[in-house]
Design an enzyme around this catalytic site. Structure first.
Site, PDB file in Angstrom:
ATOM      1  N   GLU A 246      -5.928  -4.819  10.175  1.00  0.00           N
ATOM      2  CA  GLU A 246      -4.884  -3.835  10.452  1.00  0.00           C
ATOM      3  C   GLU A 246      -5.182  -3.110  11.766  1.00  0.00           C
ATOM      4  OE1 GLU A 246      -2.697  -2.621   6.623  1.00  0.00           O
ATOM      5  OE2 GLU A 246      -4.405  -1.293   6.879  1.00  0.00           O
TER       6      GLU A 246
ATOM      7  N   SER B 245       2.987  -2.326  10.238  1.00  0.00           N
ATOM      8  CA  SER B 245       4.433  -2.458  10.483  1.00  0.00           C
ATOM      9  C   SER B 245       4.991  -3.826  10.083  1.00  0.00           C
ATOM     10  CB  SER B 245       4.765  -2.119  11.949  1.00  0.00           C
ATOM     11  OG  SER B 245       4.394  -0.780  12.233  1.00  0.00           O
TER      12      SER B 245
ATOM     13  N   LYS C 247       0.217   4.278  -0.344  1.00  0.00           N
ATOM     14  CA  LYS C 247      -0.396   5.500   0.189  1.00  0.00           C
ATOM     15  C   LYS C 247      -0.088   6.663  -0.767  1.00  0.00           C
ATOM     16  CE  LYS C 247      -0.239   3.332   4.650  1.00  0.00           C
ATOM     17  NZ  LYS C 247      -0.231   3.436   6.089  1.00  0.00           N
TER      18      LYS C 247
ATOM     19  N   ASN D  31       0.873  -1.176   0.000  1.00  0.00           N
ATOM     20  CA  ASN D  31       0.000   0.000   0.000  1.00  0.00           C
ATOM     21  C   ASN D  31       0.907   1.221   0.000  1.00  0.00           C
ATOM     22  OD1 ASN D  31      -1.849   2.010   0.455  1.00  0.00           O
ATOM     23  ND2 ASN D  31      -2.372   1.386   2.550  1.00  0.00           N
TER      24      ASN D  31
ATOM     25  N   GLU E 222      -6.977   4.935   7.563  1.00  0.00           N
ATOM     26  CA  GLU E 222      -6.678   6.350   7.294  1.00  0.00           C
ATOM     27  C   GLU E 222      -7.849   7.013   6.578  1.00  0.00           C
ATOM     28  OE1 GLU E 222      -2.918   5.738   5.342  1.00  0.00           O
ATOM     29  OE2 GLU E 222      -2.038   5.114   7.248  1.00  0.00           O
TER      30      GLU E 222
ATOM     31  N   HIS F 263      -9.667   1.597   4.403  1.00  0.00           N
ATOM     32  CA  HIS F 263      -8.422   1.692   5.167  1.00  0.00           C
ATOM     33  C   HIS F 263      -8.659   2.619   6.359  1.00  0.00           C
ATOM     34  CE1 HIS F 263      -4.330   2.733   6.292  1.00  0.00           C
ATOM     35  NE2 HIS F 263      -3.964   1.607   5.690  1.00  0.00           N
TER      36      HIS F 263
ATOM     37  N   GLY G 270       2.154   2.113  10.802  1.00  0.00           N
ATOM     38  CA  GLY G 270       3.153   3.179  10.728  1.00  0.00           C
ATOM     39  C   GLY G 270       3.837   3.492  12.042  1.00  0.00           C
TER      40      GLY G 270
HETATM   41  P1  PGA Z   1       2.565   0.198   7.643  1.00  0.00           P
HETATM   42  O1  PGA Z   1       1.135   0.484   6.972  1.00  0.00           O
HETATM   43  O2  PGA Z   1       3.069  -1.111   7.059  1.00  0.00           O
HETATM   44  O3  PGA Z   1       3.415   1.375   7.247  1.00  0.00           O
HETATM   45  O4  PGA Z   1       2.353   0.089   9.111  1.00  0.00           O
HETATM   46  C1  PGA Z   1       0.235  -0.566   6.739  1.00  0.00           C
HETATM   47  C2  PGA Z   1      -1.036  -0.020   6.117  1.00  0.00           C
HETATM   48  O5  PGA Z   1      -1.481   1.062   6.517  1.00  0.00           O
HETATM   49  O6  PGA Z   1      -1.623  -0.646   5.207  1.00  0.00           O
END
Ligand code: PGA
Length: 250
Positions: free
Chosen positions: A168, A214, A13, A11, A98, A96, A174
């Site tokens: 997630e 992560s 982003k 992903n 976010e 997601h 993150g």
């Molecule tokens: P990350 O993000 O691997 O940077 O923690 C995962 C995601 O948001 O899909």
């Protein structure tokens, strides 16, 4: 081990220009040649065209990170599933955390997008996950079950078989704080049992469930070896070529 094929999705982003996307995917191609897993890059809308061209002749599939639930119309700034499908997009990330947090997506809009994705032939990667406060209050299972059920309202058994559910935990995204393989397995199992309850054991045994939050080369393989974890949704580490290639290995 199940016979479900692992699906590793990067992903990206809001990262990489079309030119950067193209060279990344071209460099990734030889690195994933021997992987038996499904490899997906979820790229920004503007990178889709060059990414699809760059991925030709490889098994890399391209995903979008969002879509609108209407087919067309006066929705300034939005992109429909049909538009994505017509470009050759295979998967679309829906809900997601976010998007839920910063763009006011709700279980209702997530469900509408899931239905719309199937209607135009896209496979949804449906994201669910609890906050740290919910985990600490012992509400994880209840919250996840609710999100899964809400996302799948009106989805048929045949459709749900093509879904990918990404677990997630928000506290792991993150932050560098990965869920342990046991914590991730526990929730992915709850997701599979929820699908079993909604559909059947047979249906629940084919739906792929990813872990995200992560994921890195040094923790991915332990996570993916768990019974109910069928790959990962990878954010930060998917932007680094060697790191992402190592995660997709196997
Ligand atoms: P990350 O993000 O691997 O940077 O923690 C995962 C995601 O948001 O899909």
């Amino acid at each position: 081990m199940s016979n479900r094929k692992l699906i590793i999705a990067g992903n990206w982003k809001m990262n990489k220009t079309p030119a950067e996307a193209s060279s990344f995917i071209k460099e990734l191609k030889p690195l994933i040649k021997r992987s038996r897993n499904e490899v997906v890059c979820a790229v920004p809308f503007v990178d889709i065209q060059t990414s699809i061209t760059a991925a030709r002749g490889s098994r890399i599939k391209i995903a979008a990170q969002n879509m609108h639930f209407e087919e067309k119309g006066a929705y300034t700034g939005e992109v429909s599933g049909q538009m994505l499908k017509s470009m050759g997009v295979t998967y679309v990330i829906i809900g997601h955390s976010e998007r839920r947090e910063y763009f006011a997506e709700t279980n209702r809009t997530v469900n509408k997008k899931v239905i719309a994705a199937y209607k135009c032939g896209l496979k949804p990667i449906i994201c669910v996950g609890e906050s740290l406060a919910q985990r600490e209050a012992g509400l994880t299972a209840e919250h996840i079950r609710y999100q899964v059920k809400a996302a799948l309202v009106g989805v048929t058994a045949d459709q749900v078989k093509k879904a990918v559910i990404a677990y997630e935990p928000i506290w792991a995204i993150g932050t560098g704080r990965t869920a342990t393989a046991e914590q991730a397995q526990e929730v992915c199992h709850i997701i599979r049992m929820t699908i079993k309850e909604l559909y059947s054991k047979r249906v629940s045994s084919v739906v792929r469930i990813q872990y995200g939050g992560s994921v890195k080369a040094d923790n991915a393989h332990e996570l993916f070896s768990m019974e109910d974890i069928d790959g990962g949704l990878v954010g930060g580490a998917s932007l680094k070529l060697s790191e992402f290639a190592a995660i997709t290995a196997g």
